[in-house]
Design a protein around this motif. Structure first.
Motif, short mmCIF file in Angstrom:
data_model
loop_
_atom_site.label_atom_id
_atom_site.label_comp_id
_atom_site.label_asym_id
_atom_site.label_seq_id
_atom_site.Cartn_x
_atom_site.Cartn_y
_atom_site.Cartn_z
N UNK A 197 0.84 -1.23 -0.10
CA UNK A 197 -0.10 0.11 0.07
C UNK A 197 1.13 0.76 -0.41
N UNK A 198 1.63 1.38 -0.94
CA UNK A 198 2.83 2.17 -1.07
C UNK A 198 2.27 3.07 -2.82
N UNK A 199 1.77 3.96 -2.55
CA UNK A 199 1.68 4.63 -4.03
C UNK A 199 2.69 5.13 -4.60
N UNK A 200 3.74 5.87 -4.11
CA UNK A 200 5.01 6.32 -5.18
C UNK A 200 5.73 5.25 -5.42
N UNK A 201 5.88 4.33 -4.69
CA UNK A 201 6.05 2.41 -5.08
C UNK A 201 5.38 2.11 -6.44
N UNK A 202 4.11 2.72 -5.74
CA UNK A 202 3.60 1.67 -7.20
C UNK A 202 4.07 2.16 -8.30
N UNK A 203 4.16 3.87 -8.23
CA UNK A 203 4.67 4.77 -9.55
C UNK A 203 5.69 4.89 -10.61
N UNK A 204 6.28 4.35 -9.42
CA UNK A 204 7.74 3.93 -9.93
C UNK A 204 7.81 2.42 -10.57
N UNK A 205 7.26 1.83 -10.08
CA UNK A 205 7.34 0.30 -10.43
C UNK A 205 6.47 0.08 -11.91
N UNK A 206 5.90 1.52 -11.96
CA UNK A 206 5.28 1.17 -13.31
C UNK A 206 5.89 2.19 -14.15
N UNK A 207 7.42 3.08 -13.66
CA UNK A 207 8.20 3.75 -14.64
C UNK A 207 9.16 2.87 -15.26
N UNK A 208 9.51 1.72 -14.06
CA UNK A 208 10.34 0.91 -14.71
C UNK A 208 9.66 0.14 -15.76
N UNK A 209 8.75 -0.82 -16.26
CA UNK A 209 8.23 -1.63 -16.33
C UNK A 209 7.80 -0.56 -17.62
N UNK A 210 7.75 0.25 -18.19
CA UNK A 210 7.47 1.06 -19.46
C UNK A 210 8.96 1.18 -19.37
N UNK A 211 9.90 1.91 -18.58
CA UNK A 211 11.52 1.51 -19.21
C UNK A 211 12.42 0.31 -19.92
N UNK A 212 11.93 -0.71 -19.25
CA UNK A 212 12.15 -2.84 -19.31
C UNK A 212 11.26 -3.16 -20.59
#
Length: 453
Positions: A197-212
Protein backbone atom coordinates in the motif's frame (compact mmCIF):
# COMPACT_ATOMS: atom_id res chain seq x y z
CA UNK A 1 -33.14 -23.14 57.52
CA UNK A 2 -34.19 -19.49 57.12
CA UNK A 3 -30.86 -18.30 58.57
CA UNK A 4 -28.96 -20.68 56.24
CA UNK A 5 -30.84 -19.31 53.20
CA UNK A 6 -30.10 -15.73 54.27
CA UNK A 7 -26.41 -16.59 54.67
CA UNK A 8 -26.31 -18.28 51.23
CA UNK A 9 -28.11 -15.35 49.61
CA UNK A 10 -25.72 -12.88 51.27
CA UNK A 11 -22.65 -14.84 50.06
CA UNK A 12 -24.02 -14.97 46.49
CA UNK A 13 -24.64 -11.23 46.53
CA UNK A 14 -21.08 -10.58 47.75
CA UNK A 15 -19.66 -12.81 45.00
CA UNK A 16 -21.75 -11.03 42.36
CA UNK A 17 -20.55 -7.65 43.62
CA UNK A 18 -16.92 -8.85 43.55
CA UNK A 19 -17.30 -10.13 39.98
CA UNK A 20 -19.14 -7.09 38.64
CA UNK A 21 -17.34 -5.69 35.54
CA UNK A 22 -15.11 -8.75 35.30
CA UNK A 23 -15.04 -11.07 32.27
CA UNK A 24 -13.71 -14.58 31.98
CA UNK A 25 -10.43 -15.05 30.10
CA UNK A 26 -12.26 -16.79 27.30
CA UNK A 27 -14.68 -13.90 26.79
CA UNK A 28 -12.04 -11.17 26.42
CA UNK A 29 -12.66 -9.21 23.23
CA UNK A 30 -10.01 -8.69 20.54
CA UNK A 31 -9.89 -4.95 21.27
CA UNK A 32 -9.42 -5.74 24.96
CA UNK A 33 -6.49 -8.01 24.17
CA UNK A 34 -4.95 -5.31 21.97
CA UNK A 35 -5.29 -2.78 24.77
CA UNK A 36 -3.54 -5.16 27.16
CA UNK A 37 -0.78 -5.77 24.62
CA UNK A 38 -0.47 -2.02 24.04
CA UNK A 39 0.06 -1.44 27.76
CA UNK A 40 2.87 -3.96 27.78
CA UNK A 41 4.81 -2.26 24.97
CA UNK A 42 8.46 -1.84 25.83
CA UNK A 43 9.60 1.81 25.39
CA UNK A 44 12.79 0.52 23.75
CA UNK A 45 10.68 -0.76 20.84
CA UNK A 46 9.79 2.76 19.77
CA UNK A 47 11.80 4.19 16.84
CA UNK A 48 13.54 7.56 16.95
CA UNK A 49 11.17 10.54 16.96
CA UNK A 50 9.82 11.56 13.57
CA UNK A 51 11.27 14.71 11.96
CA UNK A 52 8.81 17.53 11.15
CA UNK A 53 7.22 17.06 7.75
CA UNK A 54 8.87 20.22 6.39
CA UNK A 55 12.29 18.76 7.20
CA UNK A 56 11.74 15.66 5.05
CA UNK A 57 14.02 16.93 2.26
CA UNK A 58 15.49 13.70 0.89
CA UNK A 59 18.60 14.31 -1.21
CA UNK A 60 18.06 18.09 -1.14
CA UNK A 61 19.88 17.94 2.19
CA UNK A 62 23.56 18.05 1.26
CA UNK A 63 26.29 16.27 3.22
CA UNK A 64 29.19 18.08 4.84
CA UNK A 65 31.55 15.33 3.70
CA UNK A 66 31.21 12.35 1.33
CA UNK A 67 29.99 9.21 3.05
CA UNK A 68 30.55 6.70 0.24
CA UNK A 69 34.18 5.74 -0.50
CA UNK A 70 35.35 7.30 -3.74
CA UNK A 71 32.52 9.83 -4.08
CA UNK A 72 34.84 12.75 -3.50
CA UNK A 73 32.96 15.26 -5.65
CA UNK A 74 31.24 18.40 -4.47
CA UNK A 75 28.23 20.03 -6.08
CA UNK A 76 28.68 22.72 -8.70
CA UNK A 77 28.18 26.23 -7.34
CA UNK A 78 27.52 25.35 -3.68
CA UNK A 79 29.16 23.80 -0.66
CA UNK A 80 28.27 20.24 0.28
CA UNK A 81 28.23 16.75 -1.17
CA UNK A 82 25.49 14.74 -2.83
CA UNK A 83 24.23 11.68 -0.91
CA UNK A 84 24.04 9.56 -4.06
CA UNK A 85 20.24 9.68 -4.10
CA UNK A 86 19.91 7.70 -0.85
CA UNK A 87 17.72 10.38 0.77
CA UNK A 88 15.30 10.49 -2.16
CA UNK A 89 15.16 6.70 -2.29
CA UNK A 90 14.28 6.42 1.40
CA UNK A 91 11.70 9.18 0.98
CA UNK A 92 9.99 7.62 -2.05
CA UNK A 93 9.94 4.07 -0.68
CA UNK A 94 9.29 5.39 2.84
CA UNK A 95 11.75 2.84 4.18
CA UNK A 96 11.13 3.75 7.81
CA UNK A 97 7.35 4.07 7.42
CA UNK A 98 7.16 7.75 8.40
CA UNK A 99 3.78 8.10 6.66
CA UNK A 100 2.25 5.12 8.45
CA UNK A 101 3.66 6.27 11.79
CA UNK A 102 2.10 9.72 11.36
CA UNK A 103 -1.23 8.21 10.33
CA UNK A 104 -1.51 5.64 13.13
CA UNK A 105 0.45 7.25 15.91
CA UNK A 106 3.59 5.73 17.40
CA UNK A 107 1.92 3.36 19.87
CA UNK A 108 -0.42 1.83 17.30
CA UNK A 109 2.41 1.57 14.77
CA UNK A 110 4.69 -0.26 17.21
CA UNK A 111 1.76 -2.49 18.15
CA UNK A 112 1.35 -3.31 14.46
CA UNK A 113 5.05 -4.15 14.14
CA UNK A 114 4.97 -6.28 17.28
CA UNK A 115 1.85 -8.21 16.21
CA UNK A 116 2.86 -8.31 12.51
CA UNK A 117 -0.38 -6.70 11.33
CA UNK A 118 1.13 -4.06 9.02
CA UNK A 119 0.58 -4.55 5.26
CA UNK A 120 3.09 -6.95 3.72
CA UNK A 121 3.25 -9.87 1.29
CA UNK A 122 2.35 -13.09 3.13
CA UNK A 123 2.77 -15.70 0.42
CA UNK A 124 5.41 -17.01 -1.94
CA UNK A 125 9.10 -16.36 -1.46
CA UNK A 126 8.45 -13.22 0.64
CA UNK A 127 6.07 -14.75 3.19
CA UNK A 128 8.75 -15.03 5.91
CA UNK A 129 10.11 -11.51 5.31
CA UNK A 130 8.78 -8.63 7.39
CA UNK A 131 7.55 -5.33 5.98
CA UNK A 132 10.73 -3.27 6.25
CA UNK A 133 12.88 -6.00 4.70
CA UNK A 134 10.34 -6.36 1.90
CA UNK A 135 10.82 -2.65 1.20
CA UNK A 136 14.60 -3.15 1.07
CA UNK A 137 14.10 -5.97 -1.45
CA UNK A 138 11.76 -3.72 -3.43
CA UNK A 139 14.40 -1.00 -3.65
CA UNK A 140 16.94 -3.51 -4.93
CA UNK A 141 14.55 -4.75 -7.61
CA UNK A 142 13.70 -1.24 -8.83
CA UNK A 143 17.12 0.37 -8.67
CA UNK A 144 19.65 -2.46 -8.99
CA UNK A 145 20.41 -1.57 -12.62
CA UNK A 146 21.00 2.09 -11.79
CA UNK A 147 23.09 1.19 -8.75
CA UNK A 148 25.27 -1.07 -10.86
CA UNK A 149 26.12 1.70 -13.30
CA UNK A 150 26.35 4.55 -10.78
CA UNK A 151 28.10 2.79 -7.94
CA UNK A 152 30.81 0.90 -9.86
CA UNK A 153 32.78 3.51 -11.73
CA UNK A 154 34.91 0.85 -13.40
CA UNK A 155 31.99 0.60 -15.82
CA UNK A 156 31.51 3.17 -18.56
CA UNK A 157 29.67 6.06 -16.83
CA UNK A 158 27.90 6.95 -20.09
CA UNK A 159 25.61 3.96 -19.35
CA UNK A 160 24.05 6.22 -16.72
CA UNK A 161 22.47 8.19 -19.55
CA UNK A 162 18.85 7.32 -20.41
CA UNK A 163 18.66 8.71 -23.91
CA UNK A 164 16.23 6.90 -26.21
CA UNK A 165 17.97 5.30 -29.17
CA UNK A 166 16.35 3.07 -31.74
CA UNK A 167 17.50 -0.56 -31.60
CA UNK A 168 19.47 -1.26 -34.76
CA UNK A 169 20.53 -4.87 -34.13
CA UNK A 170 18.53 -7.78 -32.76
CA UNK A 171 19.90 -8.67 -29.29
CA UNK A 172 21.28 -12.18 -28.76
CA UNK A 173 19.31 -14.82 -26.85
CA UNK A 174 21.18 -14.29 -23.58
CA UNK A 175 20.51 -10.54 -23.68
CA UNK A 176 16.83 -11.14 -24.51
CA UNK A 177 16.47 -13.50 -21.55
CA UNK A 178 18.11 -10.99 -19.21
CA UNK A 179 15.82 -8.20 -20.44
CA UNK A 180 12.70 -10.34 -20.01
CA UNK A 181 13.77 -11.34 -16.50
CA UNK A 182 14.27 -7.66 -15.74
CA UNK A 183 10.75 -6.86 -16.98
CA UNK A 184 9.25 -9.66 -14.87
CA UNK A 185 11.12 -8.34 -11.83
CA UNK A 186 9.59 -4.88 -12.35
CA UNK A 187 6.12 -6.45 -12.59
CA UNK A 188 6.74 -8.33 -9.33
CA UNK A 189 7.83 -5.02 -7.78
CA UNK A 190 4.45 -3.58 -8.81
CA UNK A 191 2.58 -6.46 -7.13
CA UNK A 192 4.65 -6.02 -3.98
CA UNK A 193 4.09 -2.23 -3.97
CA UNK A 194 0.32 -2.71 -4.18
CA UNK A 195 0.34 -5.17 -1.26
CA UNK A 196 2.50 -2.79 0.81
CA UNK A 197 0.00 0.00 0.00
CA UNK A 198 2.74 2.42 -1.09
CA UNK A 199 1.51 4.70 -3.93
CA UNK A 200 4.98 6.11 -4.69
CA UNK A 201 6.35 2.58 -5.08
CA UNK A 202 3.44 1.73 -7.40
CA UNK A 203 4.32 4.80 -9.49
CA UNK A 204 8.05 3.99 -9.63
CA UNK A 205 7.30 0.35 -10.49
CA UNK A 206 5.19 1.50 -13.44
CA UNK A 207 8.05 3.76 -14.58
CA UNK A 208 10.45 0.81 -14.50
CA UNK A 209 8.01 -1.45 -16.35
CA UNK A 210 7.72 1.27 -19.01
CA UNK A 211 11.50 1.51 -19.30
CA UNK A 212 11.96 -2.26 -19.50
CA UNK A 213 9.23 -2.71 -22.14
CA UNK A 214 11.30 -0.50 -24.43
CA UNK A 215 14.52 -2.34 -23.57
CA UNK A 216 12.89 -5.70 -24.32
CA UNK A 217 10.84 -4.98 -27.40
CA UNK A 218 11.94 -1.62 -28.79
CA UNK A 219 9.27 0.07 -30.91
CA UNK A 220 6.99 -2.96 -30.59
CA UNK A 221 6.85 -2.40 -26.84
CA UNK A 222 6.33 1.37 -27.08
CA UNK A 223 2.51 1.33 -26.68
CA UNK A 224 2.79 -0.79 -23.53
CA UNK A 225 5.60 1.44 -22.26
CA UNK A 226 3.56 4.60 -22.83
CA UNK A 227 0.46 3.16 -21.14
CA UNK A 228 2.44 2.31 -17.99
CA UNK A 229 4.14 5.72 -17.90
CA UNK A 230 0.79 7.51 -18.24
CA UNK A 231 -0.61 5.48 -15.35
CA UNK A 232 2.41 6.51 -13.27
CA UNK A 233 1.78 10.16 -14.15
CA UNK A 234 -1.84 9.71 -13.04
CA UNK A 235 -0.73 8.50 -9.60
CA UNK A 236 1.78 11.35 -9.21
CA UNK A 237 -0.61 14.14 -10.28
CA UNK A 238 -4.10 13.03 -9.23
CA UNK A 239 -6.07 13.15 -5.99
CA UNK A 240 -7.24 9.55 -6.47
CA UNK A 241 -6.52 6.63 -8.80
CA UNK A 242 -8.02 3.22 -9.58
CA UNK A 243 -5.82 0.51 -8.06
CA UNK A 244 -7.32 -2.19 -10.32
CA UNK A 245 -6.13 -0.24 -13.38
CA UNK A 246 -2.60 -0.35 -12.00
CA UNK A 247 -2.62 -4.00 -10.91
CA UNK A 248 -3.40 -5.14 -14.47
CA UNK A 249 0.12 -4.11 -15.46
CA UNK A 250 1.60 -6.67 -13.06
CA UNK A 251 0.25 -9.53 -15.19
CA UNK A 252 2.54 -11.23 -17.71
CA UNK A 253 -0.05 -10.67 -20.43
CA UNK A 254 -2.39 -7.85 -19.34
CA UNK A 255 -6.02 -8.29 -20.37
CA UNK A 256 -8.06 -5.09 -20.56
CA UNK A 257 -11.82 -5.05 -20.13
CA UNK A 258 -14.32 -2.23 -20.45
CA UNK A 259 -15.33 -1.09 -16.99
CA UNK A 260 -16.04 2.09 -15.10
CA UNK A 261 -13.01 3.44 -13.25
CA UNK A 262 -13.20 3.59 -9.49
CA UNK A 263 -10.51 6.05 -8.35
CA UNK A 264 -10.60 5.44 -4.61
CA UNK A 265 -6.89 5.19 -3.74
CA UNK A 266 -5.21 8.50 -2.75
CA UNK A 267 -2.64 9.79 -5.24
CA UNK A 268 0.60 11.56 -4.37
CA UNK A 269 -0.99 15.03 -4.41
CA UNK A 270 -4.02 14.00 -2.34
CA UNK A 271 -4.61 16.77 0.22
CA UNK A 272 -5.31 14.36 3.08
CA UNK A 273 -2.20 12.29 2.26
CA UNK A 274 0.00 15.40 2.12
CA UNK A 275 -0.68 15.92 5.82
CA UNK A 276 1.54 12.87 6.39
CA UNK A 277 3.83 12.79 3.33
CA UNK A 278 6.00 15.52 1.74
CA UNK A 279 5.06 16.79 -1.74
CA UNK A 280 8.64 16.07 -2.83
CA UNK A 281 7.71 12.39 -3.18
CA UNK A 282 5.47 13.34 -6.11
CA UNK A 283 8.22 15.30 -7.88
CA UNK A 284 10.72 12.45 -7.44
CA UNK A 285 8.27 10.09 -9.14
CA UNK A 286 7.31 12.58 -11.86
CA UNK A 287 10.91 12.93 -13.05
CA UNK A 288 11.01 9.20 -13.71
CA UNK A 289 7.62 8.78 -15.41
CA UNK A 290 8.13 11.91 -17.56
CA UNK A 291 11.46 10.53 -18.81
CA UNK A 292 10.17 7.08 -19.71
CA UNK A 293 6.89 8.44 -21.03
CA UNK A 294 8.85 10.75 -23.32
CA UNK A 295 11.04 7.87 -24.47
CA UNK A 296 7.95 5.80 -25.30
CA UNK A 297 6.52 8.68 -27.34
CA UNK A 298 9.86 9.05 -29.12
CA UNK A 299 9.78 5.36 -30.02
CA UNK A 300 6.29 5.87 -31.47
CA UNK A 301 7.57 8.76 -33.61
CA UNK A 302 5.44 11.33 -31.77
CA UNK A 303 8.22 13.90 -31.44
CA UNK A 304 6.10 16.94 -30.50
CA UNK A 305 4.37 15.04 -27.71
CA UNK A 306 7.65 13.50 -26.55
CA UNK A 307 9.30 16.92 -26.36
CA UNK A 308 6.36 18.30 -24.41
CA UNK A 309 6.70 15.42 -21.95
CA UNK A 310 10.46 15.92 -21.51
CA UNK A 311 10.06 19.68 -21.04
CA UNK A 312 7.71 19.15 -18.09
CA UNK A 313 10.61 17.74 -16.07
CA UNK A 314 13.02 20.65 -16.65
CA UNK A 315 11.43 23.06 -14.07
CA UNK A 316 11.49 20.24 -11.50
CA UNK A 317 15.19 19.56 -12.09
CA UNK A 318 16.03 23.29 -12.03
CA UNK A 319 15.28 23.21 -8.28
CA UNK A 320 17.65 20.30 -7.64
CA UNK A 321 21.34 20.56 -6.59
CA UNK A 322 24.05 20.46 -9.25
CA UNK A 323 25.53 17.08 -8.39
CA UNK A 324 27.01 14.89 -11.11
CA UNK A 325 24.27 12.32 -10.46
CA UNK A 326 21.53 14.87 -11.16
CA UNK A 327 23.43 16.36 -14.11
CA UNK A 328 23.24 12.92 -15.74
CA UNK A 329 19.47 13.15 -15.35
CA UNK A 330 19.42 16.68 -16.78
CA UNK A 331 21.60 15.54 -19.66
CA UNK A 332 19.19 12.71 -20.51
CA UNK A 333 16.30 15.16 -20.82
CA UNK A 334 18.28 17.75 -22.80
CA UNK A 335 19.73 15.24 -25.27
CA UNK A 336 16.32 13.59 -25.71
CA UNK A 337 14.79 17.01 -26.43
CA UNK A 338 17.57 17.69 -28.93
CA UNK A 339 16.91 14.38 -30.64
CA UNK A 340 13.21 15.22 -31.11
CA UNK A 341 14.26 18.36 -33.00
CA UNK A 342 16.85 16.41 -34.99
CA UNK A 343 14.32 13.80 -36.09
CA UNK A 344 12.11 16.65 -37.31
CA UNK A 345 14.95 18.13 -39.35
CA UNK A 346 15.69 21.15 -37.12
CA UNK A 347 19.43 20.75 -36.49
CA UNK A 348 19.91 24.29 -35.09
CA UNK A 349 17.49 23.74 -32.22
CA UNK A 350 18.85 20.23 -31.65
CA UNK A 351 22.41 21.54 -31.35
CA UNK A 352 21.23 24.15 -28.84
CA UNK A 353 20.12 21.32 -26.53
CA UNK A 354 23.33 19.31 -27.09
CA UNK A 355 25.38 22.41 -26.20
CA UNK A 356 23.47 22.81 -22.93
CA UNK A 357 24.11 19.16 -22.10
CA UNK A 358 27.80 19.51 -22.99
CA UNK A 359 28.08 22.54 -20.71
CA UNK A 360 26.93 20.41 -17.78
CA UNK A 361 29.89 18.11 -18.40
CA UNK A 362 32.37 20.98 -18.64
CA UNK A 363 31.13 22.43 -15.36
CA UNK A 364 31.49 19.05 -13.65
CA UNK A 365 35.08 18.88 -14.91
CA UNK A 366 35.52 22.31 -13.32
CA UNK A 367 34.93 20.81 -9.85
CA UNK A 368 37.22 17.84 -10.57
CA UNK A 369 34.37 15.40 -11.28
CA UNK A 370 36.31 14.36 -14.36
CA UNK A 371 34.85 10.88 -14.86
CA UNK A 372 31.27 12.14 -14.91
CA UNK A 373 32.18 15.39 -16.63
CA UNK A 374 33.93 13.72 -19.56
CA UNK A 375 31.15 11.12 -19.76
CA UNK A 376 28.53 13.86 -20.04
CA UNK A 377 30.51 15.57 -22.79
CA UNK A 378 30.82 12.30 -24.74
CA UNK A 379 27.05 11.65 -24.66
CA UNK A 380 26.21 15.14 -25.97
CA UNK A 381 28.94 15.03 -28.64
CA UNK A 382 27.83 11.60 -29.85
CA UNK A 383 24.24 12.86 -30.18
CA UNK A 384 25.53 15.86 -32.16
CA UNK A 385 27.47 13.58 -34.50
CA UNK A 386 24.37 11.50 -35.33
CA UNK A 387 22.28 14.66 -35.75
CA UNK A 388 24.80 16.07 -38.24
CA UNK A 389 24.69 12.85 -40.23
CA UNK A 390 20.86 12.93 -40.19
CA UNK A 391 21.05 16.53 -41.45
CA UNK A 392 23.19 15.50 -44.43
CA UNK A 393 26.45 16.87 -42.95
CA UNK A 394 28.24 13.52 -42.85
CA UNK A 395 31.81 14.84 -42.92
CA UNK A 396 31.16 17.17 -39.99
CA UNK A 397 29.56 14.27 -38.15
CA UNK A 398 32.63 12.09 -38.72
CA UNK A 399 34.86 14.86 -37.39
CA UNK A 400 32.80 15.11 -34.20
CA UNK A 401 32.88 11.32 -33.82
CA UNK A 402 36.70 11.36 -34.00
CA UNK A 403 36.64 13.88 -31.16
CA UNK A 404 34.37 11.50 -29.25
CA UNK A 405 36.93 8.70 -29.63
CA UNK A 406 39.67 11.01 -28.30
CA UNK A 407 37.49 11.90 -25.33
CA UNK A 408 36.81 8.20 -24.71
CA UNK A 409 40.55 7.54 -24.35
CA UNK A 410 40.73 10.43 -21.88
CA UNK A 411 37.80 8.96 -19.97
CA UNK A 412 39.44 5.51 -19.80
CA UNK A 413 42.55 7.09 -18.27
CA UNK A 414 40.47 8.92 -15.67
CA UNK A 415 38.64 5.70 -14.82
CA UNK A 416 41.95 4.02 -14.00
CA UNK A 417 42.90 6.95 -11.75
CA UNK A 418 39.49 6.82 -10.08
CA UNK A 419 39.87 3.11 -9.35
CA UNK A 420 43.27 3.71 -7.74
CA UNK A 421 41.79 6.53 -5.67
CA UNK A 422 38.90 4.28 -4.62
CA UNK A 423 41.26 1.48 -3.54
CA UNK A 424 43.31 3.99 -1.55
CA UNK A 425 40.26 5.35 0.27
CA UNK A 426 38.92 1.87 1.05
CA UNK A 427 42.39 0.72 2.18
CA UNK A 428 42.62 3.66 4.59
CA UNK A 429 39.18 2.82 5.96
CA UNK A 430 40.18 -0.82 6.57
CA UNK A 431 43.35 0.29 8.38
CA UNK A 432 41.34 2.65 10.59
CA UNK A 433 38.85 -0.15 11.41
CA UNK A 434 41.70 -2.55 12.24
CA UNK A 435 43.31 -0.02 14.59
CA UNK A 436 39.97 0.61 16.26
CA UNK A 437 39.52 -3.13 16.87
CA UNK A 438 43.03 -3.44 18.33
CA UNK A 439 42.41 -0.53 20.68
CA UNK A 440 39.11 -2.07 21.80
CA UNK A 441 40.86 -5.38 22.51
CA UNK A 442 43.66 -3.68 24.48
CA UNK A 443 41.09 -1.88 26.63
CA UNK A 444 39.00 -5.02 27.13
CA UNK A 445 41.95 -7.28 28.15
CA UNK A 446 42.87 -5.58 31.49
CA UNK A 447 39.17 -5.36 32.37
CA UNK A 448 38.79 -9.11 31.84
CA UNK A 449 41.89 -9.84 33.99
CA UNK A 450 40.58 -7.64 36.79
CA UNK A 451 37.20 -9.35 36.64
CA UNK A 452 38.80 -12.81 36.87
CA UNK A 453 41.23 -11.70 39.60
Amino acid sequence: ITQQRRHTSSSSTERREENMGKKSKGSATTSGKQKLTKKKLDPSLFPEPLPPLEEELGSLRLLEKPETPGSLRKNVGEDGYDDGGVGDLKLAIDLDDHVLRRKRGESNFVLGVQNDTLPRMREGQFKEIYRRDQKVQLAQILFSEDAASDGDMSQNPTKTSEVYTEQMDEPDEETKKRQLDSLRSAKFALRLSIVLKEPACVCLSLAEISKRYLSCFGKEGAENALRCAMKGIEIATSEFYDIDEMSIEAEDKPVFKDHDKEPTYPGLVNKALLEFMPLRVSTICLRSVYLHGGNALSALGKNDEAREMYLKAIPILDKEPRSSRLDWERSSFLVNIGNTFSRQGDYAKADEMYTKAETLGKEQCGVDALVDGIGLIIVSMRARAFALKRDGKEEEGKKVMREVLTKQIELDQELVKHQEELKSVMGSQKEAEAKSEEQAKSVAAPTAVAANG
